[in-house]
Structures are given as C-alpha cells and as structure tokens.
Design an enzyme around this catalytic site. Structure first.
Site, PDB file in Angstrom:
ATOM      1  N   ARG A  96     -12.215   4.978  33.984  1.00  0.00           N
ATOM      2  CA  ARG A  96     -10.790   4.949  33.684  1.00  0.00           C
ATOM      3  C   ARG A  96     -10.607   3.680  32.757  1.00  0.00           C
ATOM      4  O   ARG A  96      -9.899   3.757  31.811  1.00  0.00           O
ATOM      5  CB  ARG A  96      -9.972   4.914  34.884  1.00  0.00           C
ATOM      6  CG  ARG A  96      -8.542   4.990  34.487  1.00  0.00           C
ATOM      7  CD  ARG A  96      -7.589   5.022  35.582  1.00  0.00           C
ATOM      8  NE  ARG A  96      -6.360   5.493  35.136  1.00  0.00           N
ATOM      9  CZ  ARG A  96      -5.561   4.784  34.353  1.00  0.00           C
ATOM     10  NH1 ARG A  96      -5.669   3.496  34.384  1.00  0.00           N
ATOM     11  NH2 ARG A  96      -4.119   4.973  34.223  1.00  0.00           N
ATOM     12  N   LYS A  97     -11.179   2.400  33.167  1.00  0.00           N
ATOM     13  CA  LYS A  97     -10.991   1.429  32.546  1.00  0.00           C
ATOM     14  C   LYS A  97     -11.542   1.504  31.072  1.00  0.00           C
ATOM     15  O   LYS A  97     -10.712   1.134  30.008  1.00  0.00           O
ATOM     16  CB  LYS A  97     -11.261  -0.008  33.147  1.00  0.00           C
ATOM     17  CG  LYS A  97     -11.074  -1.161  32.269  1.00  0.00           C
ATOM     18  CD  LYS A  97     -11.702  -2.396  33.079  1.00  0.00           C
ATOM     19  CE  LYS A  97     -11.184  -3.722  32.276  1.00  0.00           C
ATOM     20  NZ  LYS A  97     -11.821  -4.969  32.760  1.00  0.00           N
TER      21      LYS A  97
END
Length: 141
Positions: A98-99
């Site tokens: 996600r990051k």
C-alpha cells in the site's frame, strides 16, 4: 448482539470479480508497457482496499481488537479465523504494497509484472468465499 455492516462488506466483495479479471488479463497479456503497468498498479491498489475495508468492517462489527495499521487489519482478521493461513500469507504481502503504491507511486516499477499479480486472482476468490463463510458461521446469515 453484533452489528456487522453486511451490506457494505457485500458491496466490497462484489468488486472482487472485476479486480480478478483485470489481474488475470494483465498477467496473461503482460507486455511491459505503461498501460499494462497502470492497470496492474490500480488492480493491486483496489485489491488492498477491498481486503482492508472488509477487514475493518469485520473488526468493527465483531468488536475485535483495534487495528493500528493495514497490516494489523489482516493479522487480526486472520487471528479471528476469518481466512486460512494460505490466504493470510498472500494478503499480508499484498497490504505491504500500500505505501509504495499510494505514497511512493513515483518510484513504482510499472514496467515489471509484480509477483503477486498472477497469484492474487485465486487468493481474492478464496478470501471472498472465506469471509462469506465466516459471516454465516458467526451470524447464521
């Protein structure tokens, strides 16, 4: 009695077939091009959002321990036996993206097929079935 927002969970699970189709098409027709790269990137991102949204609804509805991160959402729902170890292993790896996908998108390698892309269709389908089974078991729904 628990209040589990089954409608919102269902709406998110209903997005899985389109995500699965996109992942299958991009994996099967990978050409290293920018369009394929963006399709893959968005499909991975949506897969993360579905998994964490559903997990959050389950955590809130069944009053499980509070999650402190996206990774924690997957860990908690796995600990509560929402899905099995095989699904957990892949989803834990998925949410770790996600990051890079959302915050470090400028550095994401859009020219390479990510190793999760061909694996995720089956895992997302298993996730959907296992979440529905969990809801039936816990709510009798």
């Amino acid at each position: 009695m628990y209040y589990v927002n089954q409608e919102q969970i269902q709406r998110r699970l209903e997005a899985i077939p389109d995500i699965v189709e996109a992942l299958k098409q991009v994996a099967g027709n990978w050409d290293g091009g920018i369009v394929s790269g963006f399709v893959q990137e968005r499909a991975l991102h949506l897969a993360i959002e579905v998994v964490t949204d559903v997990g959050s609804y389950l955590i809130d509805g069944f009053i499980m321990r509070d999650a402190s991160s996206y990774e924690d959402i997957v860990e908690i729902t796995h600990e509560e036996r929402v899905f099995d170890d095989e699904v957990f292993a892949v989803l834990a790896e998925l949410v770790s993206l996600r990051k890079p996908l959302v915050q470090e998108y400028y550095a994401w390698d859009r020219r390479s097929l990510h190793k999760l892309t061909p694996v995720l269709p089956d895992i997302l389908e298993q996730f959907s079935v296992q979440v529905r089974d969990y809801l039936k078991q816990e709510l009798g729904a």
